[in-house]
Design an enzyme around this catalytic site. Structure first.
Site, PDB file in Angstrom:
ATOM      1  N   GLU A   1       2.290   0.318   7.808  1.00 51.48           N
ATOM      2  CA  GLU A   1       2.148  -0.916   8.573  1.00 51.48           C
ATOM      3  C   GLU A   1       3.556  -1.270   9.027  1.00 51.48           C
ATOM      4  O   GLU A   1       4.315  -1.899   8.300  1.00 51.48           O
ATOM      5  CB  GLU A   1       1.578  -2.047   7.711  1.00 51.48           C
ATOM      6  CG  GLU A   1       1.289  -3.275   8.559  1.00 51.48           C
ATOM      7  CD  GLU A   1       1.704  -4.623   7.959  1.00 51.48           C
ATOM      8  OE1 GLU A   1       1.287  -5.647   8.502  1.00 51.48           O
ATOM      9  OE2 GLU A   1       2.452  -4.650   6.973  1.00 51.48           O
TER      10      GLU A   1
ATOM     11  N   ASP B   1       2.315  -1.626   3.037  1.00 53.11           N
ATOM     12  CA  ASP B   1       2.493  -2.986   3.548  1.00 53.11           C
ATOM     13  C   ASP B   1       3.945  -3.213   3.986  1.00 53.11           C
ATOM     14  O   ASP B   1       4.877  -2.810   3.275  1.00 53.11           O
ATOM     15  CB  ASP B   1       2.128  -3.963   2.418  1.00 53.11           C
ATOM     16  CG  ASP B   1       2.069  -5.400   2.904  1.00 53.11           C
ATOM     17  OD1 ASP B   1       1.257  -5.673   3.793  1.00 53.11           O
ATOM     18  OD2 ASP B   1       2.838  -6.241   2.394  1.00 53.11           O
TER      19      ASP B   1
HETATM   20  C1  NOJ Z   1       1.034  -7.601   5.917  1.00 58.91           C
HETATM   21  C2  NOJ Z   1      -0.350  -7.824   5.393  1.00 58.91           C
HETATM   22  O1  NOJ Z   1      -1.263  -7.134   6.202  1.00 58.91           O
HETATM   23  C3  NOJ Z   1      -0.559  -9.316   5.385  1.00 58.91           C
HETATM   24  O2  NOJ Z   1      -1.893  -9.665   5.156  1.00 58.91           O
HETATM   25  C4  NOJ Z   1       0.371  -9.912   4.347  1.00 58.91           C
HETATM   26  O3  NOJ Z   1       0.257 -11.317   4.382  1.00 58.91           O
HETATM   27  C5  NOJ Z   1       1.825  -9.534   4.634  1.00 58.91           C
HETATM   28  N1  NOJ Z   1       1.964  -8.137   4.958  1.00 58.91           N
HETATM   29  C6  NOJ Z   1       2.687  -9.798   3.439  1.00 58.91           C
HETATM   30  O4  NOJ Z   1       2.411  -8.877   2.421  1.00 58.91           O
END
Ligand code: NOJ
Length: 526
Positions: A265, A202
């Site tokens: 990500e 993440d």
């Molecule tokens: C990216 C995640 O995919 C999202 O859903 C989340 O709100 C943010 N990061 C914060 O962790």
């Protein structure tokens, strides 16, 4: 001909938003036992792996992306035993399991943050997070705005402020503190020891902040998660220090048997920046969000494909394609909604699954689900609460499995799903689509099965075939994928050496006769 391949290089990975997939106990929220019960469906769909969004102990302020204990399961989703049972059942079916790791921030309910709040300024407890004194005029240490809207700083009773790039309940760690890196190595090992096959990281691009935490230009403080995540010229995104972390993680992951992997990500500004995350000594994959951001346009699709391979080829990495996830509007709706949006979404998926590399499919896209219209009073996304737009609930509405009324088999009859399911979803359920050759579910099954069958003959090179400007035609060894993004029928017989039709996303009879209608894709094979 293909070189030797690791499983993840061509994997079709299915993203499960845990709250929204299958609710075994009727509390309206999906859980691990629910996932276990639906694994045969996923094996049948033909995917290689599943990625589970966070199911760890959490107050659920951001639906699990606010982790209070990285080594346990939240009771809402089950227990560690349920995780182990799910993992074993997945492995028995030949499915790999990727879990989320959330290293940029914890929950404010994490023991470390509670200790930081109880401690005084300047103590080691505070040094795990980014606590700072405010400015002399009583304002926060700098002008950064949260991705979810509002200031990125919250003040504590003794006057100091802590940084949170997301919600105030998600304090950012200080990755310059070695304790943080050691803790996350231990968290990775905890899940690797349990047998997971990989991690989705993440906010992989966010861990380090520019030294001195400088102000951003006023106009860089945009509102809304889409802009905030994709406007990358910020002192908190894509800082060089992140790559040292991923080199360390590479070694940790490589020390386990079985070709385990991690996918970043990382919302970064260019394909080159993305490729830095997948250098040979870093991570295995990084989501190609430029693909997800592409409009319905042959030029755009060709540009993204070209730029992607130009960036990942030199570092020897495979591409990682994605069209939908739990943070963006579903691609049926992005491409216009209604029957046109659905036709385009099906065609774009066919193109994604023809490309070399791995593809991530978000739960429900195989049913052609559109973005749901969630009434304001039912919305739960913190971005809505913080005033950064209507939020992401519309792509998180629980899956329709069967039946004619909510919860559509998502949970036991009578249970109320955590977000309301539209009445129109009866026609989109798995049960309604199963066996109907024209359905999106059967199309996904056909595409994934055909891909699996052809893969041994397909290499990693892809070339565009010259056609009309508004048509994308790409050739990958014996496979040609043609997508008509224009307004007029395209004559497939105009292609030199087209081969036989193997899959069409629209009326197969027309396509077999050589006519590819607008918003339609065809796979042809020698
Ligand atoms: C990216 C995640 O995919 C999202 O859903 C989340 O709100 C943010 N990061 C914060 O962790």
């Amino acid at each position: 001909m293909p070189d030797s391949r690791l499983w993840w290089q061509d994997a079709v990975c299915y993203q499960i938003y845990v709250r929204s997939f299958a609710d075994s106990d009727g509390d309206g929220v999906g859980d691990l036992a629910g996932i276990t019960s639906r694994l045969p469906y996923l094996a049948d769909l033909g995917v290689d792996a599943v990625w589970l969004t966070p199911f760890y102990t959490s107050p659920q302020a951001d639906h699990g992306y606010d982790v209070a204990d990285y080594r346990d399961v939240d009771p809402l989703f089950g227990r560690l035993d349920d995780f182990d049972a799910m993992l074993a059942a997945a492995h028995d079916l030949g499915l790999r399991v990727i879990v989320d790791v959330v290293p940029n921030h914890s929950s404010s309910a994490h023991a470390w943050f509670e200790a930081a709040l109880a401690a005084r300024p300047g103590t080691p407890e505070r040094a795990r997070y980014l606590f700072r004194d405010g400015r002399d005029n009583g304002t926060p240490p700098n002008n950064w705005q949260s991705v979810f809207g509002g200031p990125a700083w919250t003040q504590v009773p003794d006057g100091q402020w802590y940084l949170h790039l997301f919600d105030a309940t998600q304090p950012d760690f200080d990755w310059d503190n070695p304790e943080v890196g050691d803790e996350f190595e231990s968290v990775l090992r905890f899940w690797l020891d349990r047998g997971v096959d990989g991690f989705r990281i993440d906010v992989a691009h966010g861990l380090f902040k520019e030294p001195g935490l400088p102000d951003v230009e006023a106009e860089q403080n945009v509102g809304g998660i889409d802009e905030a995540m994709s406007e990358l010229d910020r002192p908190y995104w894509d800082q060089p220090g992140v790559h040292d972390v991923y080199r360390r993680w590479h070694d940790v992951i490589a020390s386990y048997p079985g070709d385990r992997m991690a996918v970043a990500e990382a919302w970064v500004s260019s394909a080159e920046s993305m490729a830095r995350y997948v250098r040979p000594d870093e991570l295995q994959q990084a989501f190609n969000f430029h693909w997800l951001e592409a409009e319905w346009s042959a030029d755009e699709f060709r540009r993204v494909v070209d730029e992607t391979f130009a960036a990942v080829d030199p570092v020897g990495a495979a591409a990682t394609w994605v069209l939908s996830n739990h943070d963006v509007d579903r691609h049926v709706s992005r491409f216009g909604g209604g029957s046109v949006g659905l036709a385009r979404a099906r065609a774009a998926t066919a193109m994604m699954l023809a490309l070399p590399g791995s593809a991530y499919v978000y739960a429900g896209e195989e049913l052609g689900l559109p973005q749901a219209d969630v009434p304001a009073e039912a919305r739960q996304d913190p971005t809505w609460r913080r005033g950064a737009g209507i939020g992401r609930d519309g792509c998180r509405v629980p899956m329709p499995w069967s039946g004619t009324a909510s919860p559509y088999g998502f949970g036991p009859d009578g249970a109320t799903p955590w977000l309301p399911q539209p009445d129109s979803w009866a026609a989109l359920s798995v049960e309604a689509q199963q066996g109907d050759e024209a359905s999106t579910l059967e199309l996904y099954r056909r595409l994934i099965a055909t891909r699996r069958e052809l893969l041994p003959q397909l290499g990693r090179r892809v070339a565009f075939v010259d056609t009309r400007d508004d048509v994308v035609a790409l050739r990958r060894d014996g496979l040609i994928c043609v997508v008509n993004c224009g307004d007029e029928v395209f004559d497939l017989t105009a292609l030199a050496d087209p081969g036989k039709l193997v899959v069409a996303t629209g009326h197969t009879a027309d396509v077999r006769n050589g006519s590819l209608p607008p918003d339609t894709a065809a796979w042809l094979h020698a």
